[in-house]
Design a protein around this motif. Structure first.
Motif, short mmCIF file in Angstrom:
data_model
loop_
_atom_site.label_atom_id
_atom_site.label_comp_id
_atom_site.label_asym_id
_atom_site.label_seq_id
_atom_site.Cartn_x
_atom_site.Cartn_y
_atom_site.Cartn_z
N SER A 5 7.12 10.17 11.64
CA SER A 5 7.06 9.28 12.79
C SER A 5 8.45 8.79 13.15
N LYS A 6 8.74 8.78 14.45
CA LYS A 6 10.05 8.32 14.91
C LYS A 6 10.01 6.84 15.30
N HIS A 7 8.87 6.21 15.07
CA HIS A 7 8.74 4.82 15.45
C HIS A 7 9.18 3.92 14.29
N THR A 8 8.73 2.69 14.30
CA THR A 8 9.07 1.74 13.25
C THR A 8 8.71 2.31 11.88
N PRO A 9 9.55 2.09 10.87
CA PRO A 9 9.25 2.61 9.53
C PRO A 9 7.87 2.18 9.06
N LEU A 10 7.24 3.01 8.26
CA LEU A 10 5.91 2.73 7.77
C LEU A 10 5.93 1.47 6.90
N SER A 11 4.94 0.61 7.10
CA SER A 11 4.81 -0.62 6.33
C SER A 11 3.34 -1.00 6.27
N ARG A 12 3.01 -1.90 5.39
CA ARG A 12 1.63 -2.35 5.29
C ARG A 12 1.17 -2.97 6.61
N GLU A 13 2.01 -3.78 7.21
CA GLU A 13 1.65 -4.45 8.45
C GLU A 13 1.39 -3.44 9.57
N ARG A 14 2.22 -2.41 9.64
CA ARG A 14 2.05 -1.41 10.69
C ARG A 14 0.79 -0.60 10.46
N ILE A 15 0.51 -0.27 9.20
CA ILE A 15 -0.70 0.49 8.87
C ILE A 15 -1.95 -0.32 9.25
N LEU A 16 -1.96 -1.59 8.90
CA LEU A 16 -3.13 -2.43 9.17
C LEU A 16 -3.30 -2.68 10.66
N LEU A 40 -0.66 7.47 13.06
CA LEU A 40 0.74 7.10 12.81
C LEU A 40 1.66 8.32 12.79
N GLY A 41 1.07 9.51 12.76
CA GLY A 41 1.88 10.72 12.72
C GLY A 41 2.45 11.03 11.35
N MET A 45 -1.32 10.66 2.55
CA MET A 45 -0.76 10.27 1.25
C MET A 45 0.35 9.24 1.39
N SER A 46 1.04 9.25 2.53
CA SER A 46 2.13 8.29 2.74
C SER A 46 1.63 6.86 2.79
N LEU A 47 0.37 6.69 3.20
CA LEU A 47 -0.19 5.35 3.33
C LEU A 47 -0.40 4.69 1.98
N TYR A 48 -0.62 5.50 0.94
CA TYR A 48 -0.93 4.94 -0.37
C TYR A 48 0.25 4.20 -1.00
N ASN A 49 1.42 4.39 -0.45
CA ASN A 49 2.57 3.62 -0.93
C ASN A 49 2.51 2.17 -0.47
N HIS A 50 1.65 1.89 0.51
CA HIS A 50 1.56 0.55 1.09
C HIS A 50 0.16 -0.05 1.01
N VAL A 51 -0.86 0.81 1.05
CA VAL A 51 -2.26 0.38 0.99
C VAL A 51 -2.96 1.23 -0.05
N ALA A 52 -3.52 0.60 -1.08
CA ALA A 52 -4.01 1.32 -2.25
C ALA A 52 -5.13 2.31 -1.95
N ASN A 53 -6.05 1.93 -1.08
CA ASN A 53 -7.22 2.76 -0.80
C ASN A 53 -7.92 2.22 0.44
N LYS A 54 -9.07 2.80 0.78
CA LYS A 54 -9.79 2.36 1.97
C LYS A 54 -10.27 0.92 1.82
N ALA A 55 -10.71 0.55 0.61
CA ALA A 55 -11.16 -0.83 0.38
C ALA A 55 -10.04 -1.81 0.68
N ALA A 56 -8.84 -1.48 0.23
CA ALA A 56 -7.69 -2.35 0.50
C ALA A 56 -7.37 -2.39 1.99
N MET A 57 -7.62 -1.28 2.68
CA MET A 57 -7.40 -1.26 4.12
C MET A 57 -8.39 -2.19 4.83
N LEU A 58 -9.66 -2.16 4.40
CA LEU A 58 -10.66 -3.05 4.99
C LEU A 58 -10.32 -4.51 4.72
#
Length: 217
Positions: A5-16, A40-41, A45-58
């Motif tokens: 992704s060429k946008h803002t770096p991946l972060s928990r806030e951006r993922i959520l 997010l493009g 697997m990149s998301l797991y560095n910021h959000v542990a799993n789907k439960a954590a995403m919810l």
């Protein structure tokens, strides 16, 4: 491999934030690590560095929605504080109807979500509620707000929508239902919410003073 992704770096806030956007558009069933990664493009697997799993995403979506609540303000009484908070929570939930199942089935888990729980419990404890009664008051208030919002705002698919033909009912056998049906045409669900809210606050006041059935048992 997907392009980075060429946008803002991946972060928990951006993922959520992205997950909430998907949920608002497509519903809860659309939420998955892969779907959010696609949006997010990036690889899921990149998301797991910021959000542990789907439960954590919810849990994070829960938190992100609660962040829309105004900061708690000073109130003249515990009743006015809870009344204001209930109205604010209802407004926020109505803005995210697809998130209602999350609030109906999941507790506050993250520190940011629990901060809202802490603030309401503090109001109740300062008002003289025991720890058990403060928790009970918080639980029933949240259940009422979420439940009423589900009943009046929950999205329905066209083939799931019920349209009762009250006018076809026998006036002889269902006089009160027919009477109520005539009122529905101009029914105000906000006034209904306020009626239930005031009834609940009055009941909690009785519990606080010890005049209701024993909630301590």
């Amino acid at each position: 491999m997907k392009a980075r992704s060429k946008h803002t770096p991946l972060s928990r806030e951006r993922i959520l934030s992205t997950a909430l956007s998907i949920l608002d558009r497509e519903g809860l069933e659309a939420i998955s690590m892969r779907r959010v990664g696609d949006e997010l493009g990036v690889e899921a697997m990149s998301l797991y560095n910021h959000v542990a799993n789907k439960a954590a995403m919810l849990d994070g979506i829960f938190e992100t929605i609660l962040r829309e609540l105004p900061a708690p303000a000073r109130s003249s009484s515990w009743r006015s504080a809870l009344r204001k908070r209930a109205r604010e929570l209802r407004q926020v939930l109505r803005a995210h109807p697809h998130a209602l199942p999350i609030f109906a089935t999941r507790p506050a888990v993250t520190p940011a979500s629990l901060a809202h729980v802490e603030s309401v419990l503090e109001v109740l404890r300062r008002a003289g509620f025991s720890p058990r009664r403060a928790l009970g008051a918080l639980q029933v208030l949240a259940a009422y707000v979420v439940g009423h919002t589900i009943a009046t705002r929950s999205p329905r698919k066209p083939d799931e929508d019920a349209r009762p033909a009250y006018e076809r009912l026998s006036e002889e056998h269902f006089p009160r239902v027919r009477e109520a049906a005539r009122v529905l045409a101009n029914y105000d669900e906000t006034k209904e919410f306020e009626l239930g809210l005031e009834a609940m606050l009055t009941g909690l006041e009785a519990a606080r003073r010890g005049h209701s059935s024993d909630m301590e048992g």
